[in-house]
Motif scaffolding. Structure first.
Motif, PDB file in Angstrom:
ATOM      1  N   THR A   1      91.097 -11.531 -27.935  1.00 58.01           N
ATOM      2  CA  THR A   1      90.123 -10.724 -26.788  1.00 58.01           C
ATOM      3  C   THR A   1      88.632 -10.957 -27.153  1.00 58.01           C
ATOM      4  O   THR A   1      88.017 -11.007 -28.186  1.00 58.01           O
ATOM      5  CB  THR A   1      90.506  -9.529 -26.497  1.00 58.01           C
TER       6      THR A   1
ATOM      7  N   THR B   1      78.928 -10.684 -22.254  1.00 61.26           N
ATOM      8  CA  THR B   1      78.217  -9.672 -21.475  1.00 61.26           C
ATOM      9  C   THR B   1      77.336 -10.188 -20.468  1.00 61.26           C
ATOM     10  O   THR B   1      77.181 -11.442 -20.179  1.00 61.26           O
ATOM     11  CB  THR B   1      77.041  -8.787 -22.536  1.00 61.26           C
ATOM     12  N   LYS B   2      77.072  -9.063 -19.443  1.00 60.89           N
ATOM     13  CA  LYS B   2      76.344  -9.775 -18.259  1.00 60.89           C
ATOM     14  C   LYS B   2      74.981 -10.329 -18.491  1.00 60.89           C
ATOM     15  O   LYS B   2      74.887 -11.205 -17.930  1.00 60.89           O
ATOM     16  CB  LYS B   2      76.003  -8.315 -17.343  1.00 60.89           C
ATOM     17  N   PRO B   3      74.170  -9.906 -19.354  1.00 64.30           N
ATOM     18  CA  PRO B   3      72.969 -10.770 -19.847  1.00 64.30           C
ATOM     19  C   PRO B   3      73.085 -11.948 -20.412  1.00 64.30           C
ATOM     20  O   PRO B   3      72.353 -12.980 -19.789  1.00 64.30           O
ATOM     21  CB  PRO B   3      72.213 -10.008 -20.911  1.00 64.30           C
ATOM     22  N   GLU B   4      74.342 -12.189 -20.894  1.00 60.18           N
ATOM     23  CA  GLU B   4      74.770 -13.454 -21.448  1.00 60.18           C
ATOM     24  C   GLU B   4      75.102 -14.481 -20.383  1.00 60.18           C
ATOM     25  O   GLU B   4      74.668 -15.515 -20.255  1.00 60.18           O
ATOM     26  CB  GLU B   4      75.626 -13.567 -22.392  1.00 60.18           C
TER      27      GLU B   4
ATOM     28  N   TYR C   1      93.235  -3.649 -26.443  1.00 60.96           N
ATOM     29  CA  TYR C   1      93.062  -3.423 -27.830  1.00 60.96           C
ATOM     30  C   TYR C   1      94.436  -3.413 -28.706  1.00 60.96           C
ATOM     31  O   TYR C   1      95.436  -2.688 -28.641  1.00 60.96           O
ATOM     32  CB  TYR C   1      92.498  -2.121 -28.205  1.00 60.96           C
TER      33      TYR C   1
ATOM     34  N   ARG D   1      77.987  -8.361 -31.151  1.00 57.07           N
ATOM     35  CA  ARG D   1      77.425  -9.443 -30.293  1.00 57.07           C
ATOM     36  C   ARG D   1      76.227  -9.021 -29.504  1.00 57.07           C
ATOM     37  O   ARG D   1      75.200  -9.545 -29.666  1.00 57.07           O
ATOM     38  CB  ARG D   1      78.749  -9.670 -29.246  1.00 57.07           C
ATOM     39  N   VAL D   2      76.420  -7.786 -29.206  1.00 55.31           N
ATOM     40  CA  VAL D   2      75.191  -7.126 -28.303  1.00 55.31           C
ATOM     41  C   VAL D   2      74.011  -6.867 -29.237  1.00 55.31           C
ATOM     42  O   VAL D   2      72.848  -7.333 -28.895  1.00 55.31           O
ATOM     43  CB  VAL D   2      75.695  -5.650 -27.695  1.00 55.31           C
TER      44      VAL D   2
ATOM     45  N   ARG E   1      72.176 -10.110 -29.968  1.00 54.31           N
ATOM     46  CA  ARG E   1      71.143 -10.617 -28.874  1.00 54.31           C
ATOM     47  C   ARG E   1      69.986  -9.788 -28.689  1.00 54.31           C
ATOM     48  O   ARG E   1      68.919 -10.137 -28.644  1.00 54.31           O
ATOM     49  CB  ARG E   1      71.821 -10.429 -27.547  1.00 54.31           C
TER      50      ARG E   1
ATOM     51  N   THR F   1      84.438 -10.340 -24.929  1.00 50.23           N
ATOM     52  CA  THR F   1      83.684  -9.909 -23.705  1.00 50.23           C
ATOM     53  C   THR F   1      82.395 -10.666 -23.853  1.00 50.23           C
ATOM     54  O   THR F   1      81.817 -10.591 -24.831  1.00 50.23           O
ATOM     55  CB  THR F   1      83.339  -8.509 -23.483  1.00 50.23           C
TER      56      THR F   1
ATOM     57  N   HIS G   1      79.621  -8.172 -16.897  1.00 51.31           N
ATOM     58  CA  HIS G   1      80.355  -8.335 -18.062  1.00 51.31           C
ATOM     59  C   HIS G   1      81.898  -8.502 -17.822  1.00 51.31           C
ATOM     60  O   HIS G   1      82.520  -8.491 -16.829  1.00 51.31           O
ATOM     61  CB  HIS G   1      80.500  -7.001 -18.915  1.00 51.31           C
TER      62      HIS G   1
ATOM     63  N   ALA H   1      74.317  -2.956 -23.321  1.00 52.26           N
ATOM     64  CA  ALA H   1      74.203  -4.424 -23.274  1.00 52.26           C
ATOM     65  C   ALA H   1      73.694  -4.978 -22.073  1.00 52.26           C
ATOM     66  O   ALA H   1      72.611  -5.653 -21.896  1.00 52.26           O
ATOM     67  CB  ALA H   1      75.474  -5.104 -23.233  1.00 52.26           C
ATOM     68  N   ALA H   2      73.961  -4.032 -20.753  1.00 57.66           N
ATOM     69  CA  ALA H   2      73.264  -4.360 -19.603  1.00 57.66           C
ATOM     70  C   ALA H   2      71.750  -3.934 -19.603  1.00 57.66           C
ATOM     71  O   ALA H   2      71.023  -4.680 -19.013  1.00 57.66           O
ATOM     72  CB  ALA H   2      74.147  -3.573 -18.302  1.00 57.66           C
TER      73      ALA H   2
ATOM     74  N   LEU I   1      82.250  -6.496 -30.406  1.00 55.39           N
ATOM     75  CA  LEU I   1      81.549  -6.258 -29.064  1.00 55.39           C
ATOM     76  C   LEU I   1      79.975  -5.729 -29.662  1.00 55.39           C
ATOM     77  O   LEU I   1      79.148  -6.209 -29.127  1.00 55.39           O
ATOM     78  CB  LEU I   1      82.332  -5.281 -28.137  1.00 55.39           C
TER      79      LEU I   1
ATOM     80  N   ARG J   1      78.889   1.934 -17.005  1.00 54.65           N
ATOM     81  CA  ARG J   1      78.566   0.585 -16.911  1.00 54.65           C
ATOM     82  C   ARG J   1      77.674   0.455 -15.558  1.00 54.65           C
ATOM     83  O   ARG J   1      76.778  -0.167 -15.543  1.00 54.65           O
ATOM     84  CB  ARG J   1      79.670  -0.395 -16.510  1.00 54.65           C
ATOM     85  N   TRP J   2      78.018   1.375 -14.469  1.00 52.68           N
ATOM     86  CA  TRP J   2      77.150   1.480 -13.429  1.00 52.68           C
ATOM     87  C   TRP J   2      75.649   2.203 -13.495  1.00 52.68           C
ATOM     88  O   TRP J   2      74.680   1.915 -13.185  1.00 52.68           O
ATOM     89  CB  TRP J   2      77.898   1.967 -12.195  1.00 52.68           C
TER      90      TRP J   2
ATOM     91  N   ASP K   1      83.540   1.777 -24.939  1.00 51.75           N
ATOM     92  CA  ASP K   1      83.478   0.194 -24.365  1.00 51.75           C
ATOM     93  C   ASP K   1      82.450   0.250 -23.299  1.00 51.75           C
ATOM     94  O   ASP K   1      81.334  -0.410 -23.225  1.00 51.75           O
ATOM     95  CB  ASP K   1      84.773  -0.138 -24.035  1.00 51.75           C
TER      96      ASP K   1
ATOM     97  N   GLN L   1      88.865  -6.194 -21.327  1.00 47.16           N
ATOM     98  CA  GLN L   1      89.289  -6.049 -22.701  1.00 47.16           C
ATOM     99  C   GLN L   1      89.968  -4.914 -23.299  1.00 47.16           C
ATOM    100  O   GLN L   1      91.080  -4.920 -23.976  1.00 47.16           O
ATOM    101  CB  GLN L   1      88.178  -6.452 -23.644  1.00 47.16           C
ATOM    102  N   HIS L   2      89.620  -3.712 -22.766  1.00 42.95           N
ATOM    103  CA  HIS L   2      90.059  -2.378 -23.433  1.00 42.95           C
ATOM    104  C   HIS L   2      91.473  -2.241 -22.984  1.00 42.95           C
ATOM    105  O   HIS L   2      92.027  -1.480 -23.953  1.00 42.95           O
ATOM    106  CB  HIS L   2      89.334  -1.271 -22.866  1.00 42.95           C
TER     107      HIS L   2
ATOM    108  N   GLU M   1      88.124  -4.733 -31.754  1.00 41.87           N
ATOM    109  CA  GLU M   1      87.347  -5.482 -31.011  1.00 41.87           C
ATOM    110  C   GLU M   1      86.140  -4.917 -30.426  1.00 41.87           C
ATOM    111  O   GLU M   1      85.220  -5.514 -29.988  1.00 41.87           O
ATOM    112  CB  GLU M   1      88.302  -5.373 -29.649  1.00 41.87           C
ATOM    113  N   LEU M   2      85.981  -3.528 -30.555  1.00 42.60           N
ATOM    114  CA  LEU M   2      84.782  -2.788 -30.325  1.00 42.60           C
ATOM    115  C   LEU M   2      83.600  -3.110 -31.379  1.00 42.60           C
ATOM    116  O   LEU M   2      82.568  -3.120 -31.193  1.00 42.60           O
ATOM    117  CB  LEU M   2      84.801  -1.319 -30.010  1.00 42.60           C
TER     118      LEU M   2
ATOM    119  N   LEU N   1      78.625  -1.683 -23.399  1.00 43.66           N
ATOM    120  CA  LEU N   1      78.441  -2.677 -22.032  1.00 43.66           C
ATOM    121  C   LEU N   1      77.307  -1.958 -21.328  1.00 43.66           C
ATOM    122  O   LEU N   1      76.494  -2.778 -20.803  1.00 43.66           O
ATOM    123  CB  LEU N   1      79.539  -2.814 -21.300  1.00 43.66           C
ATOM    124  N   GLY N   2      77.246  -0.780 -21.294  1.00 39.97           N
ATOM    125  CA  GLY N   2      75.984  -0.229 -20.715  1.00 39.97           C
ATOM    126  C   GLY N   2      74.645  -0.433 -21.315  1.00 39.97           C
ATOM    127  O   GLY N   2      73.818  -1.054 -20.610  1.00 39.97           O
TER     128      GLY N   2
ATOM    129  N   ASP O   1      70.046  -4.297 -22.042  1.00 39.86           N
ATOM    130  CA  ASP O   1      69.220  -5.501 -22.655  1.00 39.86           C
ATOM    131  C   ASP O   1      67.823  -4.906 -23.326  1.00 39.86           C
ATOM    132  O   ASP O   1      66.998  -5.722 -23.200  1.00 39.86           O
ATOM    133  CB  ASP O   1      69.136  -6.725 -21.707  1.00 39.86           C
TER     134      ASP O   1
ATOM    135  N   GLU P   1      72.846   0.409 -15.044  1.00 36.77           N
ATOM    136  CA  GLU P   1      71.766  -0.484 -14.489  1.00 36.77           C
ATOM    137  C   GLU P   1      71.143   0.137 -13.409  1.00 36.77           C
ATOM    138  O   GLU P   1      70.302  -0.595 -12.652  1.00 36.77           O
ATOM    139  CB  GLU P   1      72.556  -1.584 -14.005  1.00 36.77           C
TER     140      GLU P   1
END
Lengths: 159, 222
Positions: free
Chosen positions: A127, A131-134, A14, B213-214, B217, A129, A70, B184-185, B210, B146-147, B177, A10-11, B206-207, B181-182, B187, B150
C-alpha cells in the motif's frame, strides 16, 4: 510481471493490524470497504513493472473524485489472481487522462473470489498514498503536457 | 513561604464569598493556622506516597487520561463556547455513521466546513477542546484532521498546527494517518523536524513510509 493497482484508503489495510487475523486464517472486515464491485466487476489499473506510470495512474484515479485529495492505493502482482481463479478483463477506463485509460482493467468476481482477493491483497499487496500536493503538481504537469484537459484545473483547486 | 501567602488578599473570590455569607465564619487567624497545617500535612502524605511508589508523581489533578491531544495550555480551553463545543460533539458523533472515501465530500465534511466557515477560530478551539477529552471515533477524527489542515489562512494556522501536532501523538494509527496527511496538505517545511520526530516513535510500517515521503518533500522545499 504485471502489477495491478486499486484505489483504497490506506489505513484500512495496515499489515501489522491485519497480522493477527491472517494468523487465525481470517481477515479483517475493514478492507472490504475498498472493494466495492459493480456488476461483479472491480476496477483496477495496470502499472508498469518499473512503476514509471504509478503517479500517472493514481492521478487518473484521483481525478474521478470530486476534488484532488490524498489518494491511497494498493499494488499487487497479477500472478496471484490465477491461484484464486480470478479473471482479468481489459476494459477501457473513463478517466480524464485519455492516454491512461488503456491501462484500465476489471476483475471478475463472485463473493468467494472477493474474499480470496481480499486475503491475497493483505498477504501480498503493497500500500501507499500519493499526497495531495504531489497530485496537485502532477495535475499541473498533466495539463502542461497535454495529458489532461484544462478543465482539470478546477479539481486541482478543489472546486 | 512569604507572610502574605495566606492573608486575605490571597483568598480566592470564592473563599471571600463563602466568608462573607457564612454567619459562622471562623476568625481569620484560625483559618490561616488551619490552612498552614492542612497544606503541610498534604505535602507530607503526598511525599510519602510518591516515595513508596503508591501514586505516580505527575497524576492529572482530575484523574482524567489526556494522552490523546493533551491540552497545550490552559488558555486553549478557556473561552470555548459550550454551545459550540456541544455542536462539535454532535457533529463528530454523527460522522461515525459515515463511510469516507479519499477525494469525496461527506455530510461530515460539509458540516465541518460550514462550522469552520462561520466560526473559524472559535470552532477550531472547540474542536481542540473536544479532542482533548479523548472523545471521538478515530476514523472521524482522522477525517477531520485532513479537512482542518486546509481550512483558513495564516491567522488560524497556529491552532490548526497545534491540533495536527497532537494528532501525531494519538494512540490510534488512523488518527496519526490523518495528522500526517494534514501536515502533508499544509506543505509547510517548518513541519519537517516535527515529522522526523514522529517517525522515530512510529511503529506502523506504512505510516513510517508515509512520514518519510512527506518529510522528503518538505526537505526538498526548504
Amino acid at each position: 510481471m504485471v502489477l495491478l493497482l486499486r484505489k483504497i484508503k490506506q489505513h484500512r489495510w495496515y499489515k501489522e493490524l491485519a497480522k493477527p487475523f491472517l494468523e487465525a486464517d481470517d481477515i479483517p472486515a475493514d478492507p472490504f470497504g475498498d472493494l466495492q464491485t459493480t456488476e461483479n466487476l472491480l476496477s483496477v489499473w495496470e502499472v508498469h513493472e518499473d512503476r514509471s506510470n504509478l503517479v500517472r495512474v493514481v492521478r487518473a484515479v484521483a481525478m474521478g473524485g470530486q476534488r484532488i485529495d490524498h489518494t491511497g492505493y494498493i499494488l499487487f502482482d497479477s500472478v496471484h489472481l490465477d491461484a484464486a481463479g480470478i479473471e482479468l478483463q481489459q476494459n477501457e477506463g473513463r478517466s480524464d487522462d485519455k492516454g491512461a485509460n488503456g491501462w484500465h482493467r476489471d476483475l471478475v468476481l463472485s463473493g468467494k473470489k472477493l474474499l480470496a482477493l481480499a486475503k491475497l491483497l493483505l498477504e501480498h499487496g503493497e500500500t501507499g498514498t500519493i499526497t495531495k500536493p504531489e497530485l496537485v503538481d502532477a495535475v499541473e504537469e498533466g495539463i502542461r503536457s497535454g495529458e489532461l484537459p484544462e478543465s482539470c484545473r478546477k479539481k486541482r483547486s478543489g472546486g | 513561604m512569604s507572610n502574605t501567602d495566606f492573608n486575605e488578599t490571597a483568598l480566592s473570590p470564592g473563599d471571600k464569598a463563602i466568608q462573607a455569607e457564612s454567619s459562622t465564619a471562623l476568625p481569620q487567624d484560625t483559618i490561616e493556622t488551619s490552612r498552614r497545617r492542612a497544606k503541610w500535612l498534604a505535602a507530607l502524605v503526598l511525599g510519602a506516597a510518591i516515595s513508596t511508589g503508591q501514586v505516580p508523581p505527575f497524576t492529572h489533578p482530575y484523574g482524567r487520561r489526556r494522552e490523546e491531544f493533551p491540552a497545550e495550555s490552559s488558555t486553549l480551553a478557556a473561552g470555548v463556547d459550550p454551545v459550540l463545543l456541544q455542536n462539535v460533539k454532535d457533529l463528530f458523533e454523527k460522522g461515525a455513521s459515515e463511510f469516507f472515501h479519499d477525494g469525496m465530500d461527506s455530510n461530515f465534511s460539509r458540516s465541518l466546513l460550514s462550522l469552520l466557515g462561520s466560526r473559524a477560530a472559535d470552532a477550531l478551539s472547540a474542536i481542540a477542546e473536544y479532542l482533548s477529552g479523548n472523545e471521538g471515533n478515530p476514523e472521524v477524527v482522522s477525517e477531520a484532521l485532513r479537512w482542518v489542515a486546509e481550512f483558513g489562512g495564516p491567522d488560524t494556522l497556529p491552532k490548526r498546527w497545534s491540533i495536527l501536532r497532537r494528532g501525531l501523538k494519538s494512540r490510534f494509527p488512523v488518527v496519526r494517518d490523518g495528522a500526517i496527511l494534514g501536515f502533508a496538505a499544509l506543505d509547510d517545511p517548518r513541519a519537517h523536524s516535527l515529522l522526523l520526530e514522529a517517525r522515530e516513535s512510529e511503529q506502523i510500517r506504512e505510516l513510517q513510509l508515509l512520514i518519510e515521503r512527506v518529510a522528503a518533500r518538505l526537505e526538498h522545499r526548504r
